[in-house]
Scaffold this motif. Structure first.
Motif, mmCIF file in Angstrom:
data_model
loop_
_atom_site.group_PDB
_atom_site.id
_atom_site.type_symbol
_atom_site.label_atom_id
_atom_site.label_comp_id
_atom_site.label_asym_id
_atom_site.label_seq_id
_atom_site.Cartn_x
_atom_site.Cartn_y
_atom_site.Cartn_z
ATOM 1 N N ASP A 220 0.672 -1.126 -0.126
ATOM 2 C CA ASP A 220 -0.066 -0.125 -0.062
ATOM 3 C C ASP A 220 0.889 1.292 -0.064
ATOM 4 O O ASP A 220 0.241 2.290 0.041
ATOM 5 N N ALA A 221 2.187 1.128 0.038
ATOM 6 C CA ALA A 221 2.901 2.253 0.108
ATOM 7 C C ALA A 221 2.989 3.182 -1.136
ATOM 8 O O ALA A 221 2.962 4.502 -0.908
ATOM 9 N N HIS A 222 2.803 2.793 -2.309
ATOM 10 C CA HIS A 222 2.531 3.753 -3.669
ATOM 11 C C HIS A 222 1.643 4.705 -3.277
ATOM 12 O O HIS A 222 1.862 5.788 -3.903
ATOM 13 N N ARG A 223 0.421 4.338 -2.893
ATOM 14 C CA ARG A 223 -0.608 5.583 -2.705
ATOM 15 C C ARG A 223 -0.122 6.675 -1.858
ATOM 16 O O ARG A 223 -0.350 7.784 -1.984
ATOM 17 N N TRP A 224 0.741 6.345 -0.704
ATOM 18 C CA TRP A 224 1.197 7.370 0.299
ATOM 19 C C TRP A 224 2.542 7.910 0.175
ATOM 20 O O TRP A 224 2.972 8.918 0.763
ATOM 21 N N LEU A 225 3.340 7.627 -0.784
ATOM 22 C CA LEU A 225 4.774 7.873 -0.994
ATOM 23 C C LEU A 225 4.653 8.934 -2.246
ATOM 24 O O LEU A 225 4.004 8.599 -3.153
ATOM 25 N N GLY A 228 9.472 9.129 -6.257
ATOM 26 C CA GLY A 228 10.924 9.100 -5.758
ATOM 27 C C GLY A 228 10.978 8.972 -4.116
ATOM 28 O O GLY A 228 12.377 9.095 -3.593
ATOM 29 N N GLY A 229 9.773 8.584 -3.386
ATOM 30 C CA GLY A 229 9.986 8.599 -1.995
ATOM 31 C C GLY A 229 10.777 7.322 -1.547
ATOM 32 O O GLY A 229 11.029 6.507 -2.366
ATOM 33 N N THR A 230 11.005 7.168 -0.412
ATOM 34 C CA THR A 230 11.630 5.996 0.185
ATOM 35 C C THR A 230 10.892 5.576 1.186
ATOM 36 O O THR A 230 10.156 6.117 2.117
ATOM 37 N N LEU A 231 10.894 4.107 1.201
ATOM 38 C CA LEU A 231 10.436 3.389 2.363
ATOM 39 C C LEU A 231 11.508 2.598 3.197
ATOM 40 O O LEU A 231 12.282 1.734 2.323
ATOM 41 N N TRP A 232 11.448 2.477 4.409
ATOM 42 C CA TRP A 232 12.355 1.433 5.177
ATOM 43 C C TRP A 232 11.622 0.746 6.088
ATOM 44 O O TRP A 232 10.903 1.427 6.743
ATOM 45 N N LEU A 233 11.833 -0.580 6.387
ATOM 46 C CA LEU A 233 11.406 -1.486 7.117
ATOM 47 C C LEU A 233 12.500 -1.876 8.047
ATOM 48 O O LEU A 233 13.408 -2.564 7.547
ATOM 49 N N GLU A 234 12.143 -2.040 9.224
ATOM 50 C CA GLU A 234 12.988 -2.887 10.249
ATOM 51 C C GLU A 234 12.301 -4.362 10.175
ATOM 52 O O GLU A 234 11.217 -4.506 9.915
ATOM 53 N N HIS A 235 13.177 -5.330 10.294
ATOM 54 C CA HIS A 235 12.741 -6.647 10.282
ATOM 55 C C HIS A 235 13.465 -7.550 11.035
ATOM 56 O O HIS A 235 14.642 -7.237 11.681
ATOM 57 N N GLN A 249 9.176 -6.960 -6.007
ATOM 58 C CA GLN A 249 7.783 -7.240 -6.403
ATOM 59 C C GLN A 249 6.804 -6.092 -6.390
ATOM 60 O O GLN A 249 6.069 -6.049 -7.395
ATOM 61 N N SER A 250 6.892 -5.057 -5.477
ATOM 62 C CA SER A 250 5.957 -3.857 -5.645
ATOM 63 C C SER A 250 6.713 -2.833 -6.484
ATOM 64 O O SER A 250 6.225 -1.547 -6.208
ATOM 65 N N ASP A 251 7.690 -3.007 -7.193
ATOM 66 C CA ASP A 251 8.400 -2.096 -8.080
ATOM 67 C C ASP A 251 8.962 -1.052 -7.444
ATOM 68 O O ASP A 251 9.408 0.011 -8.217
ATOM 69 N N SER A 268 15.457 -3.130 5.574
ATOM 70 C CA SER A 268 15.502 -3.255 3.995
ATOM 71 C C SER A 268 14.667 -2.008 3.599
ATOM 72 O O SER A 268 13.616 -1.686 4.198
ATOM 73 N N GLY A 269 14.983 -1.335 2.600
ATOM 74 C CA GLY A 269 13.971 -0.195 1.702
ATOM 75 C C GLY A 269 14.463 -0.189 0.432
ATOM 76 O O GLY A 269 15.257 -0.628 -0.255
ATOM 77 N N GLY A 270 13.607 0.452 -0.073
ATOM 78 C CA GLY A 270 13.937 1.149 -1.447
ATOM 79 C C GLY A 270 13.131 2.359 -1.892
ATOM 80 O O GLY A 270 12.803 3.043 -0.932
ATOM 81 N N HIS A 271 13.105 2.805 -3.207
ATOM 82 C CA HIS A 271 12.568 3.928 -3.533
ATOM 83 C C HIS A 271 11.798 3.640 -4.854
ATOM 84 O O HIS A 271 11.940 2.693 -5.647
ATOM 85 N N LEU A 272 10.831 4.787 -4.869
ATOM 86 C CA LEU A 272 9.760 4.649 -5.891
ATOM 87 C C LEU A 272 10.266 5.294 -7.383
ATOM 88 O O LEU A 272 11.302 6.372 -7.122
#
Length: 272
Positions: A220-225, A228-235, A249-251, A268-272
């Motif tokens: 669901d991150a695409h709607r809210w980023l 070029g936004g960044t998502l980081w998750l602890e795991h 998988q979520s591009d 782990s994280g990535g950018h749109l």
């Protein structure tokens, strides 16, 4: 007659735990303990120290006994309603701060999902006061702790009650989104060991494989980023490859993992 030295020598606790509990029970600094380690203690002081020591011997985390924990150089209030902030999570905060500081805009926006004590959101707000900082949590009790921490430390954070993105309103978007979600599998033996026995279960496990909340946040991150936004998750220590795969998988692009102080891939994280 009891004195500080007696308790340190005979407590049966780790010395650092005993020192912290003594400071809390007596309302003194570590230097005072050292300088006054042979001073006699009153009956009331002895009773309070023994009560604290018994709670620790029963397994209760020191942070819950003293009601606070240091994180990112700030002291945060904690209670059994929130997870205890851990040094492992500092790599998540550092990644968020670095990402925000690299944005050339006067309208930076940051989102912390499942804020708990508010340690992440407040630390980011204090390091990046120019950014709009938003934090969500499904637990009203946790939000009260987070709000108190923000007020006490002078951090400007907007708090919203609700589960993950469902707490958000309107069409707002963010440059950086982070989360330290429940990522322990429900059948993991660590759930019945150590401090975890006392921490809020809903903040530790998703009651499935430990990746359910992460899947939801990523998908669901695409709607809210912002673009070029960044998502980081602890795991968890063994989940980095799985989380990277979910991001890809979520591009998300430029997907990577980063290690904590113990050299474990912790975020782990990535950018749109």
């Amino acid at each position: 007659m009891h004195c500080v030295r007696d308790f340190l020598m005979q407590s049966g606790l780790a010395r650092v735990d005993a020192q912290v509990l003594l400071q809390h029970a007596l309302g003194v600094s570590r230097s005072w303990l050292i300088a006054h380690d042979t001073d006699p203690l009153s009956t009331d002081q002895v009773r309070l120290i023994e009560a604290c020591f018994q709670r620790r011997k029963a397994g209760e985390p020191v942070a819950y006994i003293v009601g606070e924990r240091e994180f990112m150089g700030h002291v945060f209030k904690v209670s059994p309603d929130v997870l205890i902030p851990r040094p492992d999570t500092e790599v998540l905060v550092e990644a968020a701060i670095h990402a925000l500081q690299g944005i050339q805009s006067d309208r930076k926006a940051f989102l912390d999902l499942g804020t708990g004590s508010g340690a992440i959101a407040v630390s980011v707000a204090l390091a990046c006061p120019e950014a709009k900082v938003v934090a969500t949590d499904a637990s009203p009790a946790a939000l009260r702790v987070a709000q108190e921490n923000a007020a006490r430390l002078g951090a400007r954070v907007e708090f919203y009650a609700g589960n993950w993105y469902h707490a958000l309103l309107g069409s707002q978007q963010f440059d950086v989104i982070v989360s330290n979600p429940p990522y322990i599998a429900s059948n993991d033996s660590h759930m019945v060991e150590g401090d975890l026995r006392f921490e809020p279960r809903q903040a530790l496990t998703d009651e499935t494989d430990g990746l359910q909340a992460i899947r939801h946040i990523v998908q669901d991150a695409h709607r809210w980023l912002k673009p070029g936004g960044t998502l980081w998750l602890e795991h968890g220590w063994d989940q980095a490859a799985a989380v990277r795969a979910l991001l890809e998988q979520s591009d998300f692009n430029r997907v990577e993992s980063r290690k904590d102080l113990a050299q474990i891939e912790r975020i782990s994280g990535g950018h749109l």
